[in-house]
Scaffold this motif. Structure first.
Motif, mmCIF file in Angstrom:
data_model
loop_
_atom_site.group_PDB
_atom_site.id
_atom_site.type_symbol
_atom_site.label_atom_id
_atom_site.label_comp_id
_atom_site.label_asym_id
_atom_site.label_seq_id
_atom_site.Cartn_x
_atom_site.Cartn_y
_atom_site.Cartn_z
ATOM 1 N N ALA A 72 34.484 18.663 34.329
ATOM 2 C CA ALA A 72 35.115 18.818 35.651
ATOM 3 C C ALA A 72 35.839 20.145 35.796
ATOM 4 O O ALA A 72 36.457 20.648 34.852
ATOM 5 N N ASP A 73 35.741 20.722 36.985
ATOM 6 C CA ASP A 73 36.468 21.946 37.324
ATOM 7 C C ASP A 73 37.752 21.529 38.037
ATOM 8 O O ASP A 73 37.768 21.302 39.250
ATOM 9 N N ARG A 119 21.883 32.724 52.707
ATOM 10 C CA ARG A 119 22.879 33.788 52.772
ATOM 11 C C ARG A 119 24.234 33.286 53.267
ATOM 12 O O ARG A 119 25.225 34.002 53.209
ATOM 13 N N LEU A 120 24.251 32.056 53.753
ATOM 14 C CA LEU A 120 25.512 31.500 54.230
ATOM 15 C C LEU A 120 26.464 31.166 53.086
ATOM 16 O O LEU A 120 27.679 31.165 53.252
ATOM 17 N N ALA A 121 25.907 30.907 51.887
ATOM 18 C CA ALA A 121 26.730 30.508 50.740
ATOM 19 C C ALA A 121 27.806 31.534 50.388
ATOM 20 O O ALA A 121 28.980 31.178 50.237
ATOM 21 N N ILE A 157 28.250 24.280 46.685
ATOM 22 C CA ILE A 157 27.107 25.195 46.581
ATOM 23 C C ILE A 157 27.598 26.634 46.675
ATOM 24 O O ILE A 157 27.174 27.516 45.929
ATOM 25 N N ALA A 158 28.509 26.870 47.599
ATOM 26 C CA ALA A 158 29.048 28.221 47.774
ATOM 27 C C ALA A 158 29.809 28.697 46.539
ATOM 28 O O ALA A 158 29.858 29.898 46.270
ATOM 29 N N ARG A 159 30.396 27.772 45.787
ATOM 30 C CA ARG A 159 31.146 28.149 44.583
ATOM 31 C C ARG A 159 30.237 28.416 43.403
ATOM 32 O O ARG A 159 30.675 28.930 42.375
ATOM 33 N N GLN A 160 28.955 28.053 43.496
ATOM 34 C CA GLN A 160 27.960 28.328 42.455
ATOM 35 C C GLN A 160 28.390 27.783 41.092
ATOM 36 O O GLN A 160 28.315 28.466 40.066
ATOM 37 N N LEU A 161 28.816 26.540 41.072
ATOM 38 C CA LEU A 161 29.194 25.904 39.816
ATOM 39 C C LEU A 161 27.963 25.576 38.983
ATOM 40 O O LEU A 161 26.903 25.265 39.528
ATOM 41 N N PRO A 162 28.079 25.625 37.645
ATOM 42 C CA PRO A 162 26.986 25.134 36.788
ATOM 43 C C PRO A 162 26.706 23.669 37.085
ATOM 44 O O PRO A 162 27.570 22.935 37.578
ATOM 45 N N LYS A 163 25.503 23.233 36.745
ATOM 46 C CA LYS A 163 25.051 21.890 37.132
ATOM 47 C C LYS A 163 26.012 20.783 36.697
ATOM 48 O O LYS A 163 26.440 19.966 37.522
ATOM 49 N N LEU A 164 26.362 20.730 35.414
ATOM 50 C CA LEU A 164 27.218 19.646 34.927
ATOM 51 C C LEU A 164 28.632 19.741 35.499
ATOM 52 O O LEU A 164 29.271 18.717 35.782
ATOM 53 N N GLU A 222 18.815 24.440 36.094
ATOM 54 C CA GLU A 222 19.886 24.768 37.046
ATOM 55 C C GLU A 222 19.303 25.170 38.401
ATOM 56 O O GLU A 222 19.803 24.766 39.456
ATOM 57 N N ARG A 223 18.248 25.995 38.376
ATOM 58 C CA ARG A 223 17.648 26.469 39.628
ATOM 59 C C ARG A 223 17.026 25.306 40.401
ATOM 60 O O ARG A 223 17.183 25.187 41.622
#
Length: 247
Positions: A72-73, A119-121, A157-164, A222-223
């Motif tokens: 968790a973040d 591009r909205l991210a 999605i905008a924060r681009q967190l790793p999958k887990l 991840e992608r």
């Protein structure tokens, strides 16, 4: 309620919706969790569908958190949880008063636009107050129609967190939200014992869905995960708009 219990169509839609929600919870951070209420609304009033789903969502959240909590973040959670609680408070005051179609229309448009416009991210990630905006909207829509997944996934999605990290953060976020939502739901007086018993009957389906979601996410990159989340966001938006224009 007796008619519902004896209806094969109800159980078919309920099993499908609950299974997809469980898979979404542990596999795709709730991106398709919005499908259950619209499916159930085909055979029962929306408020009853919302009450039916809450115990199941809580059970799914607990299992998802058990799977991923170490990733968790907490920095992100500290930003979005207070906003969600504020949104739940507003949603509790609006329960039964706000036209559902307005909410579905706005949420559906936002979901589709974001899913199709990559591009909205970065723009959303750099927005001032993005955590309060999307966290608050998630709390509001989650309280009214259990559609908190698309707004918070827009933010994550905008924060681009790793999958887990994404799965763990979303799981804890939804768990806290759904626990808080118990209060306004109880205050309405419409959450009956019969509905709760029906939720218990569907509990094994919910837990099976969460297990399936974990198996699926462990087999994609991840992608692929990010692409799946965008696809689910798009599907959620289309489904919400379909509920508005073709009820």
């Amino acid at each position: 309620m007796e008619t519902l219990v004896l209806s094969p169509l109800f159980w078919l839609l309920a099993i499908a919706g609950v299974t997809l929600t469980g898979i979404s919870k542990s596999g795709f951070a709730g991106g398709a969790g919005v499908v259950a209420v619209p499916l159930l609304a085909l055979v029962m009033p929306v408020p009853l569908a919302v009450f039916l789903m809450l115990p199941l969502l809580l059970a799914m959240d607990i299992k998802t958190v058990q799977y991923y909590w170490r990733h968790a973040d907490w920095v992100q959670l500290k930003s979005i949880v207070p906003a969600a609680v504020a949104g739940i408070t507003v949603g509790g005051l609006l329960l039964g008063r706000l036209p559902e179609d307005w909410l579905k229309l706005l949420l559906g448009i936002l979901s589709i636009v974001f899913a199709l416009w990559q591009r909205l991210a970065p723009l959303l990630g750099a927005m001032k107050g993005a955590a309060w905006l999307w966290g608050g909207i998630s709390g509001l829509t989650s309280t009214l129609i259990h559609a908190g997944g698309p707004p918070i996934n827009i933010y994550l999605i905008a924060r681009q967190l790793p999958k887990l990290d994404w799965l763990a953060t979303a799981g804890i976020f939804f768990g806290i939200m759904n626990a808080v939502k118990v209060i306004p739901y109880l205050l309405t007086g419409d959450w009956t014992r019969d509905l709760f018993l029906m939720s218990l009957l569907l509990l094994p389906v919910a837990l099976a869905g969460v297990w399936l979601g974990r198996q699926i996410q462990g087999r994609i990159s991840e992608r692929q995960f990010a692409l799946c989340c965008r696809a689910l966001l798009l599907a959620s938006g289309i489904l919400l708009l379909a509920q508005v224009f073709w009820p």
